[in-house]
Design a protein around this motif. Structure first.
Motif, PDB file in Angstrom:
ATOM      1  N   GLU A  50       0.833  -1.214   0.000  1.00 16.64           N
ATOM      2  CA  GLU A  50       0.000   0.000   0.000  1.00 16.64           C
ATOM      3  C   GLU A  50       0.864   1.259   0.000  1.00 16.64           C
ATOM      4  OE1 GLU A  50      -3.974  -1.716   2.333  1.00 16.64           O
ATOM      5  OE2 GLU A  50      -2.284  -0.935   3.504  1.00 16.64           O
ATOM      6  N   ASN A  51       1.964   1.215   0.732  1.00 17.41           N
ATOM      7  CA  ASN A  51       2.881   2.356   0.720  1.00 17.41           C
ATOM      8  C   ASN A  51       3.453   2.600  -0.675  1.00 17.41           C
ATOM      9  OD1 ASN A  51       3.799   3.893   3.300  1.00 17.41           O
ATOM     10  ND2 ASN A  51       3.385   1.802   4.015  1.00 17.41           N
ATOM     11  N   VAL A  52       3.836   1.522  -1.349  1.00 18.30           N
ATOM     12  CA  VAL A  52       4.410   1.684  -2.689  1.00 18.30           C
ATOM     13  C   VAL A  52       3.344   2.187  -3.663  1.00 18.30           C
ATOM     14  CG1 VAL A  52       5.543   0.490  -4.611  1.00 18.30           C
ATOM     15  CG2 VAL A  52       6.184  -0.053  -2.263  1.00 18.30           C
ATOM     16  N   ALA A  53       2.109   1.736  -3.467  1.00 22.71           N
ATOM     17  CA  ALA A  53       1.027   2.124  -4.379  1.00 22.71           C
ATOM     18  C   ALA A  53       0.561   3.565  -4.160  1.00 22.71           C
ATOM     19  CB  ALA A  53      -0.160   1.169  -4.205  1.00 22.71           C
ATOM     20  N   LEU A  54       0.917   4.146  -3.027  1.00 19.63           N
ATOM     21  CA  LEU A  54       0.387   5.464  -2.641  1.00 19.63           C
ATOM     22  C   LEU A  54       0.550   6.561  -3.704  1.00 19.63           C
ATOM     23  CD1 LEU A  54      -1.122   6.139  -0.077  1.00 19.63           C
ATOM     24  CD2 LEU A  54       1.052   6.775   0.992  1.00 19.63           C
ATOM     25  N   PRO A  55       1.750   6.746  -4.276  1.00 16.26           N
ATOM     26  CA  PRO A  55       1.866   7.806  -5.286  1.00 16.26           C
ATOM     27  C   PRO A  55       0.970   7.571  -6.494  1.00 16.26           C
ATOM     28  CG  PRO A  55       4.034   6.977  -4.656  1.00 16.26           C
ATOM     29  CD  PRO A  55       3.035   6.077  -4.020  1.00 16.26           C
ATOM     30  N   PRO A  88       5.418  -5.780  -8.763  1.00 19.97           N
ATOM     31  CA  PRO A  88       6.706  -6.223  -9.331  1.00 19.97           C
ATOM     32  C   PRO A  88       7.922  -5.602  -8.650  1.00 19.97           C
ATOM     33  CG  PRO A  88       5.213  -5.449 -11.062  1.00 19.97           C
ATOM     34  CD  PRO A  88       4.546  -5.156  -9.762  1.00 19.97           C
ATOM     35  N   TRP A  89       7.726  -4.451  -7.998  1.00 18.17           N
ATOM     36  CA  TRP A  89       8.855  -3.800  -7.335  1.00 18.17           C
ATOM     37  C   TRP A  89       9.382  -4.626  -6.173  1.00 18.17           C
ATOM     38  CZ3 TRP A  89      11.748  -0.180  -9.305  1.00 18.17           C
ATOM     39  CH2 TRP A  89      11.231   0.544 -10.385  1.00 18.17           C
ATOM     40  N   PHE A  90       8.551  -5.477  -5.624  1.00 16.81           N
ATOM     41  CA  PHE A  90       9.004  -6.264  -4.475  1.00 16.81           C
ATOM     42  C   PHE A  90      10.057  -7.271  -4.895  1.00 16.81           C
ATOM     43  CE2 PHE A  90       6.754  -4.704  -0.856  1.00 16.81           C
ATOM     44  CZ  PHE A  90       5.904  -3.801  -1.485  1.00 16.81           C
ATOM     45  N   GLU A  91       9.856  -7.908  -6.047  1.00 14.82           N
ATOM     46  CA  GLU A  91      10.864  -8.833  -6.531  1.00 14.82           C
ATOM     47  C   GLU A  91      12.100  -8.065  -7.002  1.00 14.82           C
ATOM     48  OE1 GLU A  91       9.390 -11.681  -9.341  1.00 14.82           O
ATOM     49  OE2 GLU A  91      11.442 -12.337  -9.791  1.00 14.82           O
ATOM     50  N   LEU A 150      -2.517   8.645  -5.470  1.00 11.24           N
ATOM     51  CA  LEU A 150      -2.589  10.111  -5.474  1.00 11.24           C
ATOM     52  C   LEU A 150      -2.676  10.656  -6.895  1.00 11.24           C
ATOM     53  CD1 LEU A 150       0.019  10.970  -2.693  1.00 11.24           C
ATOM     54  CD2 LEU A 150      -2.476  11.016  -2.524  1.00 11.24           C
ATOM     55  N   ALA A 151      -2.136   9.891  -7.852  1.00 10.94           N
ATOM     56  CA  ALA A 151      -2.197  10.321  -9.255  1.00 10.94           C
ATOM     57  C   ALA A 151      -3.491   9.863  -9.924  1.00 10.94           C
ATOM     58  CB  ALA A 151      -0.986   9.793 -10.017  1.00 10.94           C
ATOM     59  N   GLY A 152      -4.381   9.236  -9.140  1.00  4.57           N
ATOM     60  CA  GLY A 152      -5.698   8.896  -9.670  1.00  4.57           C
ATOM     61  C   GLY A 152      -5.831   7.492 -10.236  1.00  4.57           C
ATOM     62  N   VAL A 153      -4.769   6.667 -10.065  1.00  2.00           N
ATOM     63  CA  VAL A 153      -4.865   5.272 -10.516  1.00  2.00           C
ATOM     64  C   VAL A 153      -5.781   4.527  -9.538  1.00  2.00           C
ATOM     65  CG1 VAL A 153      -3.533   3.153 -10.956  1.00  2.00           C
ATOM     66  CG2 VAL A 153      -2.536   5.385 -11.489  1.00  2.00           C
ATOM     67  N   ARG A 154      -6.633   3.643 -10.055  1.00  2.00           N
ATOM     68  CA  ARG A 154      -7.551   2.910  -9.180  1.00  2.00           C
ATOM     69  C   ARG A 154      -6.773   1.897  -8.342  1.00  2.00           C
ATOM     70  NH1 ARG A 154     -12.862   3.985 -11.481  1.00  2.00           N
ATOM     71  NH2 ARG A 154     -13.723   2.769  -9.793  1.00  2.00           N
ATOM     72  N   ALA A 210      -3.262   0.046  -9.074  1.00  5.29           N
ATOM     73  CA  ALA A 210      -2.093   0.592  -8.370  1.00  5.29           C
ATOM     74  C   ALA A 210      -1.338  -0.530  -7.664  1.00  5.29           C
ATOM     75  CB  ALA A 210      -2.535   1.667  -7.376  1.00  5.29           C
ATOM     76  N   VAL A 211      -2.081  -1.415  -7.001  1.00  6.54           N
ATOM     77  CA  VAL A 211      -1.445  -2.530  -6.289  1.00  6.54           C
ATOM     78  C   VAL A 211      -0.741  -3.444  -7.294  1.00  6.54           C
ATOM     79  CG1 VAL A 211      -1.919  -4.628  -4.945  1.00  6.54           C
ATOM     80  CG2 VAL A 211      -2.937  -2.428  -4.260  1.00  6.54           C
TER      81      VAL A 211
END
Ligand code: ADP
Ligand code: ADP
Length: 223
Positions: free
Chosen positions: A99-104, A121-124, A107-111, A115-116
């Motif tokens: 959720e923290n990674v998805a936050l920006p 993929p950033w976790f890997e 905020l940019a309006g992605v659903r 967003a999740v």
């Protein structure tokens, strides 16, 4: 030239922070801003990022003058084109890592679902497999800083601003974070502006400048 500061002046009350600071930054460059504590590094970074407005001088980003834009337009520009990583991750502890990674993106309006999906993929990529659902308050310092890095990169920013991104980490963990930061930035051609007082961190940069008493030592790029 993607970013340029011209003759920036800025004081906090009676304390001068910038006194004629100038700097040119090329697209795709990894630049380290060094200098003693209190010399004006963070203030310069915040002016380049459109977080602070200088009292005089100009800040240009990709043909747009930042310092005369409205707060609303600067905020939209930061959200759409810049990424940020700070010393103490500044994650929201009650939210999960993903959720923290998805936050920006939110905020940019992605659903939310999209967003999740884009955050995952950033976790890997950053060696954080299996930690997405962990509350960020329960992560180790190095894990939290990698999550903060993922959050800084998830929108695909043109410029990543990093203020002492390894300042709260031990040296091995700091090197891992710097390796990931620079590898990911180079892969995407992201310009990186890195404030650090550690030579070991600055060694990752293509170029170093030194700030002293609110001025930059060698601000102008060779032609
Ligand atoms: P550095 O990042 O090199 O440590 P800063 O840009 O944070 O330096 O600070 C430059 C000068 O401005 C210092 O004298 C600092 O104390 C002062 N300063 C920075 N931010 C503030 C603030 N929000 N309020 C008052 N003084 C500040
Ligand atoms: P310092 O340089 O003194 O260590 P930080 O770099 O941690 O301070 O924080 C700099 C300031 O910028 C903080 O007040 C933070 O709230 C603010 N900030 C961080 N990210 C953003 C952003 N994306 N847009 C606007 N302001 C931000």
């Amino acid at each position: 030239m993607i970013l340029e500061a011209r003759d920036l002046e800025l004081s906090f009350g009676a304390t001068p922070a910038l006194r004629g600071a100038a700097l040119q930054i090329k697209a795709g460059e990894v630049l380290a801003i060094m200098g003693p504590s209190g010399s004006g590094k963070s203030t310069l970074l915040h002016c380049l990022a459109g977080i602070l407005v200088p009292s005089s001088g100009e800040v240009w980003f990709d043909g747009t003058r930042l310092d005369t834009l409205s707060e609303e337009k600067r905020s939209a520009l930061r959200r759409d084109r810049f990424g940020f990583v700070f010393q103490f991750g500044q994650l929201v502890p009650e939210l999960t890592a993903v959720e923290n990674v998805a936050l920006p993106l939110l905020l940019a309006g992605v659903r939310r679902a999209a967003a999740v999906k884009q955050a995952e993929p950033w976790f890997e990529r950053l060696g954080l497999e299996g930690l997405g659902n962990r509350r960020s308050g329960e992560l180790s310092g190095g894990q939290a800083q990698r999550v903060a890095l993922a959050r800084g990169l998830v929108t695909g920013p043109e410029v990543l601003f990093a203020d002492e991104p390894t300042g709260a980490l031990d040296s091995l963990t700091g090197e891992q974070v710097m390796d990931l930061l620079v590898d990911n930035a180079r892969e995407h051609g992201t310009t990186v502006i890195l404030v650090t007082h550690e030579a070991r961190v600055a060694a990752y940069a293509d170029r170093e400048v030194v700030v002293r008493d609110g001025r930059v030592n060698s601000p102008v790029l060779a032609p």
